[in-house]
Design an enzyme around this catalytic site. Structure first.
Site, PDB file in Angstrom:
ATOM      1  N   GLU A 156       0.822  -1.211   0.000  1.00  0.00           N
ATOM      2  CA  GLU A 156       0.000   0.000   0.000  1.00  0.00           C
ATOM      3  C   GLU A 156       0.860   1.267   0.000  1.00  0.00           C
ATOM      4  OE1 GLU A 156      -4.091  -1.661   2.078  1.00  0.00           O
ATOM      5  OE2 GLU A 156      -2.706  -0.500   3.307  1.00  0.00           O
ATOM      6  N   GLU A 314      -6.460  -7.619  -1.036  1.00  0.00           N
ATOM      7  CA  GLU A 314      -6.917  -7.503   0.343  1.00  0.00           C
ATOM      8  C   GLU A 314      -8.362  -7.037   0.373  1.00  0.00           C
ATOM      9  OE1 GLU A 314      -4.819  -5.106   3.162  1.00  0.00           O
ATOM     10  OE2 GLU A 314      -2.841  -5.672   2.404  1.00  0.00           O
TER      11      GLU A 314
END
Length: 670
Positions: A156, A314
């Site tokens: 991320e 995710e």
């Protein structure tokens, strides 16, 4: 090489299913139980090593591979593939202690102290050196293992270090500006630095937008662009190292694509990904979380070439831990969300994380195995989902057909809208875009959320919502789409500034004024609690404008008040059947829905029971139609083919249980 389904090179043989796996949090006896439960659930891929840097490189240049060797072997022995991460999201304590200068500084020049993640400055050369060393060490040790099937760079990126204001970043920013503008004269002109006497005579005088005081919005915008580019440069540096050792393994990083602009310009990054991957989490306060899933998927699909599948790296099985009030998912929501992502084009369903942590910052974040263990409804749903994904293996590699509606979304436009004071500083760019997406989603229209430089061929309706920053090329391409017979809808706050954040003079919305045949003399933002009504009964709030309709038909006018009788919505007919609609008012959701319904040709999908979403994927031989029932009531739709989850033939009525999903397999259409 380019990694693609065309070469049958997806990392797993079936739809990818698994999670972030953090065995370092557990004793080795738990590892054996993990692989048993993974096998039982049908897990075939785990993301490994994301936060393991300090456990592998225990001191500067001193490596301890024993535990990772053991877990990599254990996963291989149980047939579970590995998406191996470079652990650069978590710089080890010894590195931060020896080189505190790698820590990012906020806009007040305060350091981000150790204890979280992504605690490093993207421009720092010391960090880059260490990061590339650990990436190479991992590649050389594990990259040629048969069951290590892809690379996951960091985690991320930007989710903690999106913007660093330190002196190293400032120097890199100045270099970036010199490369972009070439001369100070060009920069001063683009930024309009004569205002407040901020004309620059030397690049050395330019600083990042530090502090909370008002800044030149053009400076802020360029710093946002620079920050995204610096993070991309780091990704590319790690990618190059990995490719030098394992040229045939795909490399990706997990995006965080949602309905608001992020610190990273994901559509501009996407071409550098062998597999475009995303993390997506619904919000507890969101009144339409199912539409947020759709919005994210419709953006992801538009970032891939030829509408190829993407991967969800995710999402959550139930509650997350980082929102003010973390809502647990209701019965069936885990499966429904996951299969919605598949219907929107994902060929992988992975979660954060495999086993719920007993300790640490996310100890109450849900996982595939909860704290209560396997004898739980949640883990049983995980196993059910695993069986569904195995059944849906034929869907792999299929693509969504051409959408009828394209909605433009640009991170730079969002940055420009928030980077400086505006007439209404409570408006959200993402909310403006999502309101339009929600309307067409309710109509079961096929939608793609496009970056402005996309190919508009094949769409019937192109929506331009809140595209505050619009360059000349985008404006010309939107105009060309309408002149070729398409319908363009331009909302308020679109086309206001150019690529340098300079207001387009001569009346709003400057970039689209000629196309629309209407223009705004003055913004009339409403105060909190104020509303308006139009003469066709539509209502709204937040935003109105003083509009002149010179070459356009007035579709609706304001009733009463200072704008009584003035145009609110206009439409201009063009040759070849095209038209350009201007929506200058902040319509509420019902009004946007009514307008959206008037813009598209009706289809059978628009008359489905409330709450039923239909998604289609196709290959050369077959069509896969996903019926997702988001409502609390059973539903019946018409379908023909083989229902894949129940393995029952369907010819006529298809029953979809409340909160359930059905997938019908049939012959190719068209």
């Amino acid at each position: 090489m380019t990694w693609s389904h065309a070469d049958n090179d997806w990392p797993t043989r079936g739809l990818s299913f698994g999670a972030d796996y953090n065995p370092e949090q557990w004793d080795k006896e738990v590892w054996k139980d993990d692989v048993r439960l993974m096998t039982q659930a049908g897990v075939n891929l785990v993301s490994l090593g994301i936060f393991s840097w300090g456990l592998v490189e225990v001191a500067d240049g001193e490596f301890d591979w024993e535990w990772m060797d053991e877990i990599v072997d254990l996963l291989a022995d149980n047939g579970i593939a590995v998406d191996l991460a470079t652990p650069t999201a978590a710089p080890p304590g010894w590195l931060l202690a020896a080189h505190p200068e790698v820590s990012p500084l906020d806009h007040d020049m305060r350091p981000r102290w150790p204890g979280s993640r992504l605690g490093w400055c993207p421009s720092n050369p010391v960090f880059r050196t260490y990061a590339l060393r650990i990436a190479r060490a991992l590649a050389e040790r594990y990259g040629h293992r048969d069951h290590v099937v892809m690379w996951h760079v960091s985690n991320e990126l930007g989710g903690g270090n999106g913007r660093c204001y330190c002196d190293t970043s400032a120097a890199a920013f100045r270099t970036w500006l010199e490369n972009k503008y070439g001369t100070l004269d060009a920069l001063n002109k683009a930024w309009g630095t004569a205002f407040w006497g901020h004309t620059y005579r030397d690049f050395a005088y330019i600083l990042p937008p530090r502090g909370n005081e008002s800044k030149n919005p053009a400076l802020v915008l360029d710093f946002d662009r620079f920050s995204s580019d610096e993070l991309l440069a780091h990704y590319l540096a790690e990618r190059e190292v990995l490719k030098s050792v394992t040229p045939d393994l795909p490399v990706t990083t997990n995006f965080m694509v949602g309905a608001e602009p992020d610190c990273v310009d994901y559509p501009r990054w996407a071409r550098h990904m062998d597999i475009v991957a995303n993390d997506h989490y619904t919000r507890s306060s969101d009144p339409l979380p199912e539409q947020d899933v759709a919005f994210s998927g419709d953006r992801m699909r538009a970032m891939t070439t030829e509408r190829r599948p993407w991967m969800l790296l995710e999402h959550s099985t139930s509650a997350v831990s980082w929102q003010p009030r973390n809502r647990a998912k209701t019965a069936g929501e885990l499966i429904r969300n996951s299969l919605s992502h598949v219907g929107h084009g994902s060929d992988g369903i992975l979660f954060f994380q495999w086993r719920a942590s007993a300790s640490g910052a996310e100890q109450f974040h849900s996982a595939m195995v909860p704290h209560a263990g396997e004898n739980t409804d949640l883990y049983r749903d995980v196993c059910t989902l695993g069986r569904h994904l195995q059944t849906l293996a034929p869907v792999m590699g299929s693509r969504a057909p051409q959408a009828r509606v394209g909605i433009l979304f640009d991170d730079e436009a969002g940055w420009a809208m928030t980077g400086g004071v505006k007439p209404n500083n409570h408006l959200s760019y993402g909310r403006i875009v999502r309101d339009w997406h929600a309307a067409f989603w309710r109509l079961n229209e096929s939608i793609e959320v496009l970056p402005p430089w996309s190919d508009f061929t094949g769409y019937e309706v192109l929506v331009v919502p809140g595209l505050f920053l619009t360059d000349d090329e985008t404006a010309a391409r939107v105009k060309g789409f309408a002149e070729a017979g398409g319908t363009v809808v331009v909302s308020y706050l679109s086309g206001i500034v150019d690529e340098h954040d300079r207001v387009r003079l001569g009346g709003y919305p400057g970039a689209f004024r000629e196309l629309l045949g209407a223009w705004c003399e003055e913004f009339r933002p409403l105060q909190e609690g104020e509303t308006f009504t139009l003469d066709n009964g539509w209502t709204g709030a937040e935003w109105t404008e003083l509009v002149h309709a010179e070459e356009a038909e007035v579709i609706a006018r304001y009733v009463g008040g200072h704008l009584g009788g003035r145009p609110a919505i206009t439409s201009r007919a063009l040759e070849a059947g095209g038209r350009a609609v201007y929506v200058s008012a902040g319509l509420d959701s019902d009004a946007v829905l009514a307008l959206a319904r008037s813009l598209v040709r009706p289809t059978s999908m628009a008359n489905l029971p409330n709450g039923v979403e239909v998604l289609v994927r196709r290959n050369d031989d077959e069509t896969f139609t996903f019926f997702v029932n988001h409502s609390g009531n059973d539903a019946v739709v018409e379908a023909h083919g083989q229902e894949m989850l129940t393995d029952e033939p369907v010819s006529g009525d298809l029953h979809i249980p409340a909160g359930g999903v059905r997938v019908v397999r049939s012959g190719a259409v068209g």
